[in-house]
Write a protein that holds these residues in place. Structure first.
Motif, PDB file in Angstrom:
ATOM      1  N   TYR A 114       3.595  54.480  76.151  1.00  0.00           N
ATOM      2  CA  TYR A 114       4.656  55.127  76.929  1.00  0.00           C
ATOM      3  C   TYR A 114       5.606  55.897  76.022  1.00  0.00           C
ATOM      4  O   TYR A 114       5.992  57.029  76.327  1.00  0.00           O
ATOM      5  CB  TYR A 114       5.410  54.056  77.710  1.00  0.00           C
ATOM      6  N   ALA A 115       5.963  55.299  74.890  1.00  0.00           N
ATOM      7  CA  ALA A 115       6.908  55.942  73.975  1.00  0.00           C
ATOM      8  C   ALA A 115       6.267  57.116  73.231  1.00  0.00           C
ATOM      9  O   ALA A 115       6.905  58.150  73.014  1.00  0.00           O
ATOM     10  CB  ALA A 115       7.452  54.919  72.980  1.00  0.00           C
ATOM     11  N   VAL A 116       5.011  56.958  72.837  1.00  0.00           N
ATOM     12  CA  VAL A 116       4.322  58.006  72.086  1.00  0.00           C
ATOM     13  C   VAL A 116       3.662  58.948  73.088  1.00  0.00           C
ATOM     14  O   VAL A 116       2.694  58.592  73.752  1.00  0.00           O
ATOM     15  CB  VAL A 116       3.266  57.408  71.138  1.00  0.00           C
ATOM     16  N   GLY A 117       4.202  60.141  73.207  1.00  0.00           N
ATOM     17  CA  GLY A 117       3.692  61.104  74.177  1.00  0.00           C
ATOM     18  C   GLY A 117       3.618  62.505  73.612  1.00  0.00           C
ATOM     19  O   GLY A 117       3.532  62.709  72.393  1.00  0.00           O
ATOM     20  N   PHE A 118       3.666  63.486  74.509  1.00  0.00           N
ATOM     21  CA  PHE A 118       3.556  64.889  74.098  1.00  0.00           C
ATOM     22  C   PHE A 118       4.623  65.274  73.076  1.00  0.00           C
ATOM     23  O   PHE A 118       4.364  66.027  72.139  1.00  0.00           O
ATOM     24  CB  PHE A 118       3.678  65.800  75.322  1.00  0.00           C
ATOM     25  N   GLY A 119       5.851  64.761  73.264  1.00  0.00           N
ATOM     26  CA  GLY A 119       6.952  65.159  72.395  1.00  0.00           C
ATOM     27  C   GLY A 119       6.738  64.817  70.935  1.00  0.00           C
ATOM     28  O   GLY A 119       7.236  65.513  70.039  1.00  0.00           O
ATOM     29  N   ASN A 120       5.991  63.747  70.661  1.00  0.00           N
ATOM     30  CA  ASN A 120       5.720  63.370  69.270  1.00  0.00           C
ATOM     31  C   ASN A 120       4.872  64.418  68.567  1.00  0.00           C
ATOM     32  O   ASN A 120       4.975  64.601  67.348  1.00  0.00           O
ATOM     33  CB  ASN A 120       4.989  62.027  69.216  1.00  0.00           C
ATOM     34  N   VAL A 121       4.035  65.101  69.323  1.00  0.00           N
ATOM     35  CA  VAL A 121       3.115  66.078  68.733  1.00  0.00           C
ATOM     36  C   VAL A 121       3.666  67.488  68.803  1.00  0.00           C
ATOM     37  O   VAL A 121       3.548  68.263  67.848  1.00  0.00           O
ATOM     38  CB  VAL A 121       1.747  66.009  69.450  1.00  0.00           C
ATOM     39  N   THR A 137      -6.484  54.165  75.495  1.00  0.00           N
ATOM     40  CA  THR A 137      -5.582  55.320  75.576  1.00  0.00           C
ATOM     41  C   THR A 137      -4.444  55.261  74.567  1.00  0.00           C
ATOM     42  O   THR A 137      -3.920  56.309  74.166  1.00  0.00           O
ATOM     43  CB  THR A 137      -4.995  55.451  76.989  1.00  0.00           C
ATOM     44  N   ALA A 138      -4.036  54.061  74.152  1.00  0.00           N
ATOM     45  CA  ALA A 138      -2.938  53.958  73.184  1.00  0.00           C
ATOM     46  C   ALA A 138      -3.423  54.100  71.752  1.00  0.00           C
ATOM     47  O   ALA A 138      -2.663  54.545  70.877  1.00  0.00           O
ATOM     48  CB  ALA A 138      -2.208  52.626  73.355  1.00  0.00           C
ATOM     49  N   LEU A 139      -4.677  53.736  71.481  1.00  0.00           N
ATOM     50  CA  LEU A 139      -5.181  53.732  70.106  1.00  0.00           C
ATOM     51  C   LEU A 139      -5.988  54.983  69.765  1.00  0.00           C
ATOM     52  O   LEU A 139      -6.019  55.411  68.606  1.00  0.00           O
ATOM     53  CB  LEU A 139      -6.042  52.491  69.868  1.00  0.00           C
ATOM     54  N   PHE A 140      -6.635  55.592  70.773  1.00  0.00           N
ATOM     55  CA  PHE A 140      -7.463  56.767  70.505  1.00  0.00           C
ATOM     56  C   PHE A 140      -6.679  57.921  69.876  1.00  0.00           C
ATOM     57  O   PHE A 140      -7.192  58.591  68.960  1.00  0.00           O
ATOM     58  CB  PHE A 140      -8.144  57.232  71.796  1.00  0.00           C
ATOM     59  N   PRO A 141      -5.436  58.213  70.318  1.00  0.00           N
ATOM     60  CA  PRO A 141      -4.691  59.307  69.674  1.00  0.00           C
ATOM     61  C   PRO A 141      -4.511  59.114  68.180  1.00  0.00           C
ATOM     62  O   PRO A 141      -4.523  60.092  67.417  1.00  0.00           O
ATOM     63  CB  PRO A 141      -3.340  59.287  70.400  1.00  0.00           C
ATOM     64  N   THR A 159       4.944  57.756  64.033  1.00  0.00           N
ATOM     65  CA  THR A 159       3.910  58.610  64.619  1.00  0.00           C
ATOM     66  C   THR A 159       4.367  60.058  64.667  1.00  0.00           C
ATOM     67  O   THR A 159       3.596  60.979  64.384  1.00  0.00           O
ATOM     68  CB  THR A 159       3.558  58.130  66.037  1.00  0.00           C
ATOM     69  N   SER A 160       5.633  60.271  65.020  1.00  0.00           N
ATOM     70  CA  SER A 160       6.174  61.633  65.073  1.00  0.00           C
ATOM     71  C   SER A 160       6.089  62.308  63.706  1.00  0.00           C
ATOM     72  O   SER A 160       5.677  63.470  63.596  1.00  0.00           O
ATOM     73  CB  SER A 160       7.625  61.595  65.553  1.00  0.00           C
ATOM     74  N   VAL A 161       6.486  61.579  62.663  1.00  0.00           N
ATOM     75  CA  VAL A 161       6.469  62.142  61.307  1.00  0.00           C
ATOM     76  C   VAL A 161       5.042  62.469  60.891  1.00  0.00           C
ATOM     77  O   VAL A 161       4.756  63.548  60.353  1.00  0.00           O
ATOM     78  CB  VAL A 161       7.122  61.166  60.315  1.00  0.00           C
ATOM     79  N   PHE A 162       4.121  61.540  61.140  1.00  0.00           N
ATOM     80  CA  PHE A 162       2.728  61.751  60.747  1.00  0.00           C
ATOM     81  C   PHE A 162       2.114  62.915  61.524  1.00  0.00           C
ATOM     82  O   PHE A 162       1.378  63.736  60.959  1.00  0.00           O
ATOM     83  CB  PHE A 162       1.923  60.475  60.987  1.00  0.00           C
ATOM     84  N   ALA A 163       2.417  63.012  62.821  1.00  0.00           N
ATOM     85  CA  ALA A 163       1.896  64.117  63.628  1.00  0.00           C
ATOM     86  C   ALA A 163       2.365  65.462  63.083  1.00  0.00           C
ATOM     87  O   ALA A 163       1.639  66.460  63.172  1.00  0.00           O
ATOM     88  CB  ALA A 163       2.329  63.958  65.081  1.00  0.00           C
ATOM     89  N   GLY A 166      -0.907  61.652  77.177  1.00  0.00           N
ATOM     90  CA  GLY A 166      -0.206  61.826  78.445  1.00  0.00           C
ATOM     91  C   GLY A 166      -0.485  60.724  79.447  1.00  0.00           C
ATOM     92  O   GLY A 166       0.401  60.335  80.212  1.00  0.00           O
ATOM     93  N   LEU A 167      -1.713  60.197  79.450  1.00  0.00           N
ATOM     94  CA  LEU A 167      -2.068  59.174  80.428  1.00  0.00           C
ATOM     95  C   LEU A 167      -1.215  57.921  80.280  1.00  0.00           C
ATOM     96  O   LEU A 167      -0.782  57.331  81.274  1.00  0.00           O
ATOM     97  CB  LEU A 167      -3.552  58.818  80.303  1.00  0.00           C
ATOM     98  N   ASP A 168      -0.972  57.485  79.044  1.00  0.00           N
ATOM     99  CA  ASP A 168      -0.162  56.274  78.831  1.00  0.00           C
ATOM    100  C   ASP A 168       1.227  56.432  79.444  1.00  0.00           C
ATOM    101  O   ASP A 168       1.728  55.532  80.125  1.00  0.00           O
ATOM    102  CB  ASP A 168      -0.025  55.984  77.331  1.00  0.00           C
ATOM    103  N   SER A 169       1.862  57.556  79.172  1.00  0.00           N
ATOM    104  CA  SER A 169       3.200  57.794  79.710  1.00  0.00           C
ATOM    105  C   SER A 169       3.147  57.900  81.232  1.00  0.00           C
ATOM    106  O   SER A 169       4.034  57.406  81.933  1.00  0.00           O
ATOM    107  CB  SER A 169       3.797  59.068  79.114  1.00  0.00           C
TER     108      SER A 169
END
Length: 524
Positions: free
Chosen positions: A48-55, A280-284, A368-372, A431-434
């Motif tokens: 839920y927390a890791v979504g489009f905005g992180n990337v 869905t949470a680990l595949f990204p 995750t945001s930094v790594f992305a 997106g699916l997780d969120s």
């Protein structure tokens, strides 16, 4: 005396009463549902927390606001605002085993509308969020080809503005300009926008003084990837609010598929979605690692990474805009005040260590945001190198990065369809997780409000998904992107900030005056 008066307020149940309360709680939890294990809750919150905005948002903000220097306000805002609010919402949900629409009236009746406000925001966001997923599905299906359709300007959907840098260089070697898939003389090129050629490099408007313009910028031209996005996916060219055109039926099909997947994964609530999040949470993360390995091997990658992170501009810390961007990014990235965190935590066991979860998830989200950012800017550096322009000319944020800039970059890589497929598959799982959490917040609110519907959870989930799908059809019109932008900017902007402030005031300053005596977890 004061101590005695306070003691008189406490109702101490007898052993038999306490046993009845515990039996009722167990029955409520069985009817309402619980996470199968702690990992499901953790991965659901992380997804839920890791979504489009992180990337597509954080990397650009870091690049714009001083690179590595941006981490200082970012971490400070995480510790001072994001993490405390994140933890507080997990505590509220876990302690009460209720959704936000039931919690806040019990805490303070004056805040009865707060929970429903969160639910409404989640519902509105989920409408346009699945439209983004529909776009990602569209690109995923388009990637199953030997040559990506946004590689050149030779397709039926391409407009005269479609522009290839390589072809333009060939034309310029002949003192001509590339437009409408051909090389034009300066007179014809300037005349396409009702200007007159002054010389080989400038145009002017004969009806206005001081109207001299550089020829390269006189005619609006767009890349093949932008042309594909605007005219093949959206079909928005020439459309307005007054004339939004017809339906993009392929996009409608992708939207229906997105909602069908959401329904299938949520048909039994957290009992089913809790199993899906393992993928869905680990595949990204798997895809990000693969893309990072590919990105750093590309020529020009180091240039992009330098721009992004490795050349910090410490002077930017004196700019209030940098601190504002950090606070906004933390706030929206963690997903507080949407009702989703309260909903997820409400399916927890009472003694779960939610403080540990809050800390780990919050820092994992930021990492995750930094790594992305390293992944994205290594590829942007490659794109800038191939086009012979600066990184600042290709750096972008939001949907433009995901659906215009990145697709343009992959066309220049070997095995372009593979990298396109991986990237958009990653966007879908992000997106699916969120989306699961936002829709879960809506359905949980309905089931908590109308207890008789708990035995019909699949029906509630199905009807909710169907109604939200129908509401999203306006965004599948040829001019539907205008409706999308309306939802995007107003459904979760200022409203979420107001909800957050109201929530803090209600919990920390008003709750003590309305605390019910003898209250117990989950007891109505």
């Amino acid at each position: 005396m004061e101590k005695n008066r306070q003691m008189d307020k406490i109702t101490i149940p007898s052993f038999s009463e306490e046993k009845k309360i515990m039996m009722k709680q167990d029955k409520d939890e069985e009817e309402r549902g619980m996470w199968g294990n702690q990992r499901e809750f953790f991965l659901s919150c992380l997804g839920y927390a890791v979504g489009f905005g992180n990337v597509w948002r954080f990397p650009y903000l870091a690049y714009k606001n001083g690179g590595a220097a941006f981490l200082i306000p970012y971490v400070i805002m995480l510790l001072c605002t994001g993490l405390p609010l994140f933890f507080m919402e997990l505590v509220l949900g876990q302690y009460t085993s209720l959704g936000p629409n039931i919690i806040f009236p019990k805490m303070a009746p004056i805040f009865a509308g707060l929970g429903w406000g969160m639910i409404m925001v989640s519902a509105l966001v989920s409408i346009y969020y699945n439209v983004i997923l529909a776009w990602a599905f569209f690109y995923t299906f388009a990637s199953f080809t030997s040559e990506l359709p946004w590689t050149d300007c030779d397709n039926d959907f391409n407009t005269p503005e479609c522009y290839l840098l390589q072809e333009d260089k060939v034309c310029k070697n002949m003192s001509m300009f590339y437009y409408n898939q051909m090389c034009l003389e300066p007179d014809a090129y300037c005349g396409s926008v009702n200007l007159v050629s002054l010389n080989a490099s400038h145009c002017y408007d004969p009806n206005e003084n001081d109207s001299l313009v550089v020829a390269d910028g006189a005619v609006h031209r767009i890349t093949p990837s932008e042309d594909y996005y605007r005219n093949r996916v959206l079909g928005v060219t020439g459309k307005t609010w007054e004339d939004m055109g017809g339906m993009q039926w392929e996009l409608v099909g992708c939207l229906a598929l997105a909602w069908l997947i959401v329904f299938a994964c949520m048909v039994k609530g957290v009992k089913s979605s809790g199993k899906v999040v393992y993928f869905t949470a680990l595949f990204p993360y798997v895809v990000l690692i693969i893309l990072f390995g590919k990105g750093i091997t590309l020529e020009g990658a180091s240039l992009g990474i330098d721009y992004y992170f490795l050349k910090p501009d410490w002077s930017r810390l004196a700019d209030t805009e940098v601190w504002s961007d950090a606070a906004i990014q933390i706030f929206y990235s963690l997903g507080s005040s949407y009702g989703g965190l309260i909903t997820l935590a409400s399916y927890n066991k009472f003694k779960n260590n939610c403080m540990r979860d809050a800390i780990v998830i919050a820092f994992a989200n930021c990492s995750t945001s930094v790594f992305a950012g390293f992944v994205i800017f290594s590829i942007l550096g490659f794109l800038a190198h191939e086009l012979g322009v600066g990184v600042e000319e290709v750096a972008s944020s939001g949907s433009g990065l995901a659906f215009v800039v990145y697709p343009a970059a992959v066309t220049l890589m070997p095995l372009a369809p593979l990298w396109s497929l991986l990237f958009f598959a990653m966007l879908i799982t992000l997106g699916l997780d969120s989306q699961f959490t936002m829709v879960e917040a809506v359905t949980t609110a309905i089931l908590d409000q109308f207890l008789s519907l708990r035995s019909r959870k699949p029906l509630v989930v199905g009807v909710t998904c169907l109604l939200l799908f129908i509401m999203g059809l306006t965004m599948c019109l040829e001019g539907g992107v205008y409706m999308f932008e309306l939802f995007f900017f107003f459904s979760s902007g200022l409203s979420v900030i107001i909800l957050a402030i109201t929530e803090i005031v209600g919990v920390h300053y008003v709750y003590d005056h309305f605390t019910p005596t003898g209250s117990s977890r989950g007891v109505r």
